[in-house]
Design an enzyme around this catalytic site. Structure first.
Site, PDB file in Angstrom:
ATOM      1  N   ALA A  65     -59.322  31.457  30.506  1.00 12.50           N
ATOM      2  CA  ALA A  65     -59.495  30.031  30.791  1.00 12.50           C
ATOM      3  C   ALA A  65     -58.452  29.259  30.005  1.00 12.50           C
ATOM      4  O   ALA A  65     -57.736  29.824  29.194  1.00 12.50           O
ATOM      5  CB  ALA A  65     -60.910  29.577  30.407  1.00 12.50           C
ATOM      6  N   SER A 121     -62.442  39.225  33.428  1.00 11.82           N
ATOM      7  CA  SER A 121     -63.690  38.462  33.392  1.00 11.82           C
ATOM      8  C   SER A 121     -64.887  39.307  33.003  1.00 11.82           C
ATOM      9  O   SER A 121     -66.007  38.815  32.935  1.00 11.82           O
ATOM     10  CB  SER A 121     -63.953  37.807  34.758  1.00 11.82           C
ATOM     11  OG  SER A 121     -62.997  36.808  35.013  1.00 11.82           O
ATOM     12  N   THR A 140     -70.784  39.186  32.728  1.00  6.61           N
ATOM     13  CA  THR A 140     -69.417  38.726  32.990  1.00  6.61           C
ATOM     14  C   THR A 140     -69.161  37.396  32.269  1.00  6.61           C
ATOM     15  O   THR A 140     -70.057  36.811  31.663  1.00  6.61           O
ATOM     16  CB  THR A 140     -69.180  38.567  34.499  1.00  6.61           C
ATOM     17  OG1 THR A 140     -70.173  37.684  35.043  1.00  6.61           O
ATOM     18  CG2 THR A 140     -69.280  39.915  35.197  1.00  6.61           C
ATOM     19  N   TYR A 141     -67.930  36.929  32.374  1.00  8.93           N
ATOM     20  CA  TYR A 141     -67.473  35.739  31.646  1.00  8.93           C
ATOM     21  C   TYR A 141     -68.400  34.550  31.902  1.00  8.93           C
ATOM     22  O   TYR A 141     -68.666  34.203  33.055  1.00  8.93           O
ATOM     23  CB  TYR A 141     -66.046  35.403  32.080  1.00  8.93           C
ATOM     24  CG  TYR A 141     -65.422  34.265  31.308  1.00  8.93           C
ATOM     25  CD1 TYR A 141     -65.168  34.389  29.952  1.00  8.93           C
ATOM     26  CD2 TYR A 141     -65.101  33.075  31.945  1.00  8.93           C
ATOM     27  CE1 TYR A 141     -64.595  33.341  29.238  1.00  8.93           C
ATOM     28  CE2 TYR A 141     -64.515  32.023  31.242  1.00  8.93           C
ATOM     29  CZ  TYR A 141     -64.275  32.165  29.890  1.00  8.93           C
ATOM     30  OH  TYR A 141     -63.713  31.135  29.185  1.00  8.93           O
ATOM     31  N   PRO A 142     -68.911  33.907  30.827  1.00 14.78           N
ATOM     32  CA  PRO A 142     -69.947  32.881  31.012  1.00 14.78           C
ATOM     33  C   PRO A 142     -69.458  31.486  31.366  1.00 14.78           C
ATOM     34  O   PRO A 142     -70.192  30.712  31.976  1.00 14.78           O
ATOM     35  CB  PRO A 142     -70.647  32.866  29.649  1.00 14.78           C
ATOM     36  CG  PRO A 142     -69.600  33.280  28.673  1.00 14.78           C
ATOM     37  CD  PRO A 142     -68.717  34.260  29.413  1.00 14.78           C
TER      38      PRO A 142
END
Length: 709
Positions: free
Chosen positions: A111, A137, A320-322
């Site tokens: 990100a 991710s 997975t990526y929050p």
């Protein structure tokens, strides 16, 4: 040799896990292997290591807050190391400057902030070596290996770095200038000595809370009356509510009683019977905001706590990526669902649930839709399924919500029968509604028990009977409720739906409302830390300080979601490489000038003294135990209003042993002599206790424990 720079220590461990490695103090050494022919050195940043320097460190003349030094527009921005992170930066810099390192792999979170954290550290280290970007991710071994095999060129993600830099510069320009301007101007009006922090996201978010509070304060409860008839149709007894075009409520009791008299004991006929089957599909997969809202509702977790727990599960490679705003996945991720469900079946809570799944969702666009996935997909469990005993109690609750969300998506819709009976007495119509669950579908996966069905009697159109009893019931209109933290997260995300300006509404929808998924919880926490709002009975109550600021910024861009909506739209364009960052920063400098200029012009019409008194009266919490005068919220403490005249010294600190004492509890102490049970005091070990009077005459208090021995 390559140097890999992760964002945090746990993330670094997950990145090293698929390869033979050894931890060496402040870094990890990956041994030579097929992926890393010459081995690799893996280090981590521990979050942000640098921050933009405050004004006085760029220019000593700016140390004193004065209107004639505003706006503050630096020619260039300077960064300073966060003091507590100095040793961590040295550890990272030692790796980056190692002469054996010929290439750097940026491995921060996928990100814009992850991009900024790593690239800024590289820049501040003074190295200029080729860079690649790891974009992953999920931190499972398979996902990590796949990502290392498909490294991105750093130029592909450089726009995200420019986006994050532009955002931080612009936030500094607006926040620093607006905060100083409004603080100085408000103080000049005699509204206290507080510092009034202003920000492009936090201020319109606070505006939502204050607006709701004003609606509550201005609400006037009014009585209403409804007419309820009990029918007996050939032995079938049921109730119906009188209905008209305007609804079911009468403002005047006499009007309701007139209907009552006209219908009492009269013949009734079943005019219409209608039954409709409705299918309710399983809920969408979780984005961060839906997970935060649900966890707040179910467990009263703050949004910040939910993010921290989910981040921990991600770094342990279990989810997975929050920090995602998507409720969808791509076909590639969906292809792994059967394997994930199979792995989940090894855990006792999900064994039966996974065995009873009924469908494959690969072609269901409610869940699998490439167009609805930007950088990140929905939060789902990975194939790396944990032993539930290895998780903390709170981690287990969050993991359970995520796992059940995926399982429920593989069930059929629930089916309800919605039925209604329209019963007439002459020209008067009464409606009876019922609801019955015909097929539970996915519901047992997410709900432990169902509410009882409302099943209507079996009557047919044309059947006749009578109104055995007709009564008038009285109720009162109620004000809207304050936001919970979870509801505020949802309101921030959906703010575009309540904007009158359609074009602005579309902009806000396109950028997902106020703030980002990853920052909303921080905004709420900051508003609490700044003492703009506090938790009362699990809901957010604005303080007197919040009302003062909102009165000052009313009708300005700072109180409106417009500024942040258009801002985020442009930032996203920068992140996609579609707009230049320098133009955005120049525009932000001009905006900072305008905000200061407008604040000065508007301040001539501010009148706070009566408003401050009014807000103070609204916050009266009870009688002072020492002199009987009113006790009010005074910012950092609760105290007697007579201090300035009689020097009454009664006061209670807002914070005790790390725990904020709410106004509601102080009110209860003053009225009843005892607060509610307050959880989470921090002594030698955390404890729960009531606050009670030690000596009411001198206003001293003490703890009373729930389980007295």
């Amino acid at each position: 040799m390559q140097a890999i720079v992760a964002e945090k220590a746990l993330q670094a461990q997950a990145l090293a896990a698929p390869f033979r490695h050894v931890k060496k103090g402040s870094h990890i050494e990956i041994k030579p292997c097929e992926m890393f022919r010459n081995g690799a050195l893996l280090t981590w940043c521990s979050g942000h290591l640098f921050e933009i320097a405050p004004p006085h460190e760029m220019n000593p003349a700016l140390k004193k807050w004065q209107m004639d030094t505003l706006p503050m527009i630096p020619e260039s921005f300077k960064y300073k190391i966060i003091p507590s992170k100095a040793s961590r930066f040295k550890a990272v810099k030692d790796i980056l400057t190692n002469p054996n390192v010929t290439e750097i792999i940026a491995a921060g979170d996928p990100a814009r902030e992850g991009e900024l954290i790593v690239q800024l550290v590289v820049r501040m280290s003074g190295v200029n070596k080729p860079m690649k970007r790891l974009w992953v991710s999920s931190l499972t071994p398979n996902a990590v290996e796949h990502a290392f095999s498909n490294l991105l060129d750093i130029e592909q993600t450089k726009p995200l770095y420019h986006e994050a830099m532009a955002r931080s510069y612009a936030d500094w320009l607006i926040g620093m200038n607006a905060s100083r301007a409004y603080t100085l101007l408000i103080q000049s009006k005699g509204a206290g000595r507080s510092v009034f922090s202003v920000g492009r996201v936090q201020t319109p978010t606070l505006a939502l809370v204050v607006k709701r509070e004003r609606e509550i304060l201005q609400f006037v409860s009014k009585p209403f009356f409804e007419v309820i008839a009990q029918f007996n149709i050939d032995g079938s007894v049921y109730e119906g509510k009188y209905s008209m075009e305007t609804g079911t409520r009468f403002e005047k009791k006499e009007e309701a009683e007139a209907i009552q008299k006209q219908c009492q004991g009269k013949e009734a006929i079943v005019q219409k019977v209608k039954t409709e089957r409705k299918s309710v599909p399983p809920p969408a997969l979780h984005s961060l905001s839906t997970l935060q809202a649900l966890a707040n509702k179910r467990f009263r977790f703050s949004p910040k706590k939910t993010l921290e727990l989910t981040q921990s599960l991600y770094e342990k490679s279990f989810v997975t990526y929050p920090r995602t705003d998507s409720n969808h996945v791509t076909k590639e991720e969906a292809a792994a669902f059967p394997n994930i469900l199979n792995k989940l079946s090894s855990l006792e809570p999900y064994k039966t649930l996974t065995a009873n799944t009924t469908r494959n969702i690969l072609s269901d666009k409610r869940y699998v839709n490439e167009k609805m996935v930007s950088d990140h997909y929905a939060i789902i469990p990975t194939e790396n399924v944990p032993s539930l005993n290895s998780l903390s109690g709170d981690e287990k609750k969050i993991y359970d919500m995520i796992a059940r969300s995926l399982i429920a998506a593989h069930y059929d819709p629930a089916v309800f029968a919605h039925s209604s009976i329209q019963t007439s007495i002459e020209s008067h119509v009464f409606i009876t509604n019922g609801k019955q669950l015909l097929f539970p579908g996915w519901r047992p996966v997410l709900f432990e028990s169902e509410k009882e069905d409302v099943i209507l009697p079996s009557v047919k159109e044309g059947q006749q009977g009578e109104a055995e009893e007709v009564k008038v019931t009285e109720g009162k209109t109620v004000p809207p409720k304050r936001y919970t933290e979870g509801e505020l997260i949802t309101a921030m995300k959906n703010v575009g739906q309540s904007v009158d300006d359609k074009e602005l509404g579309q902009v806000l929808k396109s950028v997902s409302g106020l703030g980002e998924e990853s920052t909303r919880s921080n905004i709420i926490e900051r508003l609490k830390q700044l003492e703009y709002m506090e938790i009362e009975q699990h809901r957010l109550a604005p303080t007197q300080k919040a009302f003062i600021l909102m009165d000052a910024v009313e009708h300005t861009l700072l109180a409106s979601p417009e500024l942040t909506g258009r801002w985020e739209k442009r930032l996203k364009e920068i992140g996609k490489g579609e707009a230049p960052a320098n133009v955005f920063i120049d525009q932000s400098k001009k905006l900072a000038q305008k905000i200061v200029h407008d604040a000065i012009n508007h301040s001539s019409s501010w009148q706070f003294e009566s408003q401050v008194q009014k807000k103070s009266e609204e916050k009266h919490l009870g009688g002072c135990p020492k002199c009987g005068a009113a006790v009010v919220d005074k910012g950092k403490l609760y105290g007697c209003t007579m201090y300035s005249t009689t020097k009454c010294s009664f006061m209670i600190s807002k914070k005790m042993l790390g725990k904020t004492i709410s106004a509601a509890n102080i009110k209860k102490l003053l009225e009843k002599g005892k607060t509610n049970l307050i959880k989470g005091f921090k002594g030698k070990s955390p404890f729960d206790a009531y606050i009670v009077w030690k000596d009411r005459n001198d206003g001293s208090v003490q703890f009373e424990f729930k389980n007295k021995k």
